[in-house]
Design an enzyme around this catalytic site. Structure first.
Site, PDB file in Angstrom:
ATOM      1  N   ARG A  70       0.806  -1.228   0.000  1.00  0.00           N
ATOM      2  CA  ARG A  70       0.000   0.000   0.000  1.00  0.00           C
ATOM      3  C   ARG A  70       0.836   1.274   0.000  1.00  0.00           C
ATOM      4  NH1 ARG A  70      -3.221  -3.856   2.691  1.00  0.00           N
ATOM      5  NH2 ARG A  70      -2.268  -3.282   4.655  1.00  0.00           N
ATOM      6  N   GLU A 107       4.301 -11.079  13.297  1.00  0.00           N
ATOM      7  CA  GLU A 107       3.574 -11.589  14.464  1.00  0.00           C
ATOM      8  C   GLU A 107       3.777 -13.096  14.610  1.00  0.00           C
ATOM      9  OE1 GLU A 107      -0.839 -10.811  16.371  1.00  0.00           O
ATOM     10  OE2 GLU A 107      -0.378 -10.071  14.354  1.00  0.00           O
TER      11      GLU A 107
END
Length: 182
Positions: A70, A107
């Site tokens: 993005r 993560e």
């Protein structure tokens, strides 16, 4: 109708961020920037606000560096406004030719970010841009890549910063400019 003034532009951008509770998993409030992209006025406001930040601080910039994927949406628009080039930082294996990469933690596991070896030159001044700052892992990896290439980082810019996750703290000493904080 185009928004005028920094406050009006910020409000316009904020109105075009949607929140989706429990996405991609329970307990996460996802901030969706797709409505910004769909609205020419909101997208122009984001670009205006980024440009105003760069110009008001008289930052000298040779290149805008955008993060996969993005950052690729906002970076070229800002680069065009500033009259500078745009460079991609991609996930490993997506760029042809000789590349330089760094590994970083996610993560759940690790990933690698890379740049084409000749995309930046030592001493060039860059601004790194992405849509969102959460824990700061991806932006930190981009900063590490730039350091490896001996590039002068002028700062990091994001549309949205999730303050509770303290990503900006991980990026020090680099300045982080965010349009919206949640």
């Amino acid at each position: 109708r185009m928004a005028t003034g920094p406050e009006g532009k910020l409000q316009l951008v904020q109105r075009h961020v949607r929140a989706f509770p429990d996405f991609p998993k329970k307990g996460i409030l996802f901030r969706d920037i797709c409505p910004i992209l769909k609205s020419p006025a909101a997208l122009t406001a984001v670009t205006d606000l980024f440009e105003e930040h760069v110009r008001s601080r008289q930052l000298q910039v040779d290149l805008i560096v955008g993060l996969d994927a993005r950052g690729f949406l906002f970076g070229p628009l800002l680069a065009q406004r500033l009259g500078v080039g745009f460079v991609l930082v991609r996930k490993k294996g997506k760029l042809p030719g000789a590349t330089v990469s760094v590994a970083y933690d996610l993560e759940y596991g690790t990933a690698e970010a890379e740049i084409q070896e000749d995309a930046v030159a030592p001493g060039q001044k860059v601004l790194i841009i992405d849509d969102l700052l959460a824990t700061g892992g991806t932006l930190l990896a981009a900063c590490e890549l730039m350091k490896k290439q001996r590039v002068d980082i002028q700062g990091c810019m994001v549309v949205i910063e999730l303050r509770d996750l303290k990503g900006a703290d991980r990026l020090k000493p680099h300045n982080v400019f965010s349009l919206l904080q949640y």
